[in-house]
Write a protein that holds these residues in place. Structure first.
Motif, mmCIF file in Angstrom:
data_model
loop_
_atom_site.group_PDB
_atom_site.id
_atom_site.type_symbol
_atom_site.label_atom_id
_atom_site.label_comp_id
_atom_site.label_asym_id
_atom_site.label_seq_id
_atom_site.Cartn_x
_atom_site.Cartn_y
_atom_site.Cartn_z
ATOM 1 N N ASP A 27 0.584 40.434 -30.634
ATOM 2 C CA ASP A 27 1.645 41.366 -30.232
ATOM 3 C C ASP A 27 1.345 42.808 -30.638
ATOM 4 O O ASP A 27 2.234 43.662 -30.587
ATOM 5 N N ALA A 28 0.106 43.086 -31.039
ATOM 6 C CA ALA A 28 -0.228 44.440 -31.488
ATOM 7 C C ALA A 28 -0.129 45.430 -30.328
ATOM 8 O O ALA A 28 -0.496 45.125 -29.194
ATOM 9 N N GLN A 29 0.369 46.611 -30.636
ATOM 10 C CA GLN A 29 0.468 47.691 -29.653
ATOM 11 C C GLN A 29 -0.207 48.945 -30.217
ATOM 12 O O GLN A 29 0.177 49.413 -31.281
ATOM 13 N N PRO A 30 -1.201 49.477 -29.481
ATOM 14 C CA PRO A 30 -1.803 48.915 -28.264
ATOM 15 C C PRO A 30 -2.746 47.766 -28.602
ATOM 16 O O PRO A 30 -3.079 47.565 -29.773
ATOM 17 N N SER A 31 -3.182 47.024 -27.591
ATOM 18 C CA SER A 31 -4.152 45.950 -27.821
ATOM 19 C C SER A 31 -5.501 46.573 -28.156
ATOM 20 O O SER A 31 -6.061 47.319 -27.354
ATOM 21 N N PRO A 32 -6.032 46.314 -29.338
ATOM 22 C CA PRO A 32 -7.310 46.934 -29.693
ATOM 23 C C PRO A 32 -8.478 46.265 -28.976
ATOM 24 O O PRO A 32 -8.386 45.118 -28.535
ATOM 25 N N TYR A 33 -9.577 47.001 -28.858
ATOM 26 C CA TYR A 33 -10.837 46.391 -28.458
ATOM 27 C C TYR A 33 -11.355 45.574 -29.648
ATOM 28 O O TYR A 33 -11.216 45.987 -30.808
ATOM 29 N N LEU A 34 -11.957 44.432 -29.351
ATOM 30 C CA LEU A 34 -12.516 43.565 -30.382
ATOM 31 C C LEU A 34 -14.020 43.442 -30.176
ATOM 32 O O LEU A 34 -14.489 43.272 -29.044
ATOM 33 N N PHE A 35 -14.775 43.503 -31.284
ATOM 34 C CA PHE A 35 -16.231 43.416 -31.227
ATOM 35 C C PHE A 35 -16.711 42.425 -32.278
ATOM 36 O O PHE A 35 -16.262 42.464 -33.431
ATOM 37 N N ALA A 36 -17.628 41.518 -31.891
ATOM 38 C CA ALA A 36 -18.136 40.527 -32.826
ATOM 39 C C ALA A 36 -19.475 40.010 -32.336
ATOM 40 O O ALA A 36 -19.813 40.117 -31.149
#
Length: 262
Positions: free
Chosen positions: A115-124
Motif C-alpha cells: 500500500d506504499a504511496q508512491p509505489s517504489p521501483y524495486l531492484f534485486a
C-alpha cells in the motif's frame, strides 16, 4: 568457480571469476536505474541484512549511486529473524529500493510495501530473490527489475550441445543452471589458460595467460575477458523487468557493463 558469486568480496590476484558476483550485479542495476529510468535524484533506500557481510556491499552501492547524482540514499539494515517492521522503516515517499538478502525477506518486504504511496521501483539480484519476484503484489508489475549474469540469448547451439553432453556424462539434470554454467565456464577458462601457459606452466604463467585472455566465448555466457587488476570475466549483468500480472520476465535489452573497482 561458481560459488564465488555467493561469497564475500575477495581481492586475491589469483582468483578469476567467470561470472559477476553480487557487487557487479547491484552496480549494474544502479547504473541502469540512473541511465534508463525517469528518476531525478530520487529518495532511495538500500535494504540489507543487519550484522552481515553484505553491509560493505550496501555501502559501496550507496557511494556509487551518490556519484551518479543520487544525494538522498539511505541504508536500512534489517534483522532476518524480525521482518515485520522492515518496510515501515523506509522513509515516506521512497521512490527506489535496492534489496540485498534472501528470498523470504524480499517477499516480506514487497508484501509490506503493498500500500506504499508512491509505489517504489524495486531492484534485486535474481540469484538472491529467485521465484519470490513473481509472488510480489501486482502493483509492482513493470516496477521490479532483476539482474541476471546470463540469459538464454547468450547461448549458442554449440554451447548448449556441449553443456548437454556434460550433463549426460555426469548424470545430472537441468537444475541449478547458474552453478552449472559457472562451473562449466570456469573449467573452460582453466583449460584455455593452461593451454596458453604452455608445457612449462607455472602459477605465474597461468595468471599472465588469463590476464591476457580477451573476448573468450563460452557459448553460454557473455564473452569473458580479464586483465591486470580485472578479475571478473563478465563484469556486468542483463537487466530484466518483471511482469507480475502476466507472470513473465521481460529482458530490457540492456546488458550493463560496470567497472566494479569504481
Amino acid at each position: 568457480g561458481p560459488l564465488t558469486q555467493l561469497a564475500e568480496e575477495h581481492s586475491s590476484r589469483l582468483v578469476f571469476d567467470p561470472l559477476p558476483g553480487l557487487r557487479e550485479q547491484l552496480f549494474a542495476l544502479g547504473d541502469y536505474a540512473s541511465a534508463h529510468l525517469e528518476l531525478s535524484d530520487p529518495l532511495a533506500s538500500i535494504v540489507y541484512p543487519q550484522d552481515s557481510r553484505l553491509r560493505p556491499l550496501a555501502e559501496a552501492l550507496e557511494i556509487r549511486l551518490q556519484g551518479q547524482g543520487w544525494s538522498r540514499v539511505r541504508l536500512l539494515g534489517y534483522r532476518p529473524d524480525s521482518l515485520e517492521n522492515m518496510a515501515d522503516r523506509l522513509p515516506r515517499g521512497t521512490q527506489a529500493v535496492f534489496f540485498l538478502g534472501a528470498s523470504d525477506a524480499f517477499a516480506a518486504l514487497t508484501e509490506r510495501l503493498r500500500d506504499a504511496q508512491p509505489s517504489p521501483y524495486l531492484f534485486a539480484a535474481s540469484t538472491q530473490v529467485g521465484a519470490a519476484a513473481m509472488q510480489a503484489p501486482r502493483r509492482f508489475s513493470d516496477r521490479l527489475f532483476l539482474s541476471y549474469p546470463f540469459l538464454p540469448g547468450d547461448w549458442t547451439p554449440s554451447g548448449v550441445a556441449d553443456l548437454l553432453e556434460v550433463r549426460q556424462r555426469g548424470g545430472i539434470g537441468g537444475q541449478h543452471a547458474l552453478m552449472q554454467v559457472g562451473a562449466y565456464s570456469a573449467a573452460m577458462l582453466l583449460g584455455e589458460g593452461l593451454k596458453r601457459a604452455g608445457r612449462d606452466a607455472s602459477r605465474e604463467k597461468l595468471v599472465t595467460a588469463l590476464e591476457n585472455l580477451h573476448d573468450f566465448n563460452t557459448g553460454l555466457t557473455p564473452v569473458l575477458g580479464f586483465g591486470p587488476g580485472k578479475r571478473v570475466g563478465a563484469a556486468g549483468a542483463h537487466i530484466v523487468k518483471v511482469d507480475i500480472q502476466g507472470q513473465r520476465f521481460w529482458p530490457t535489452g540492456r546488458y550493463i557493463r560496470v567497472d566494479p573497482r569504481l
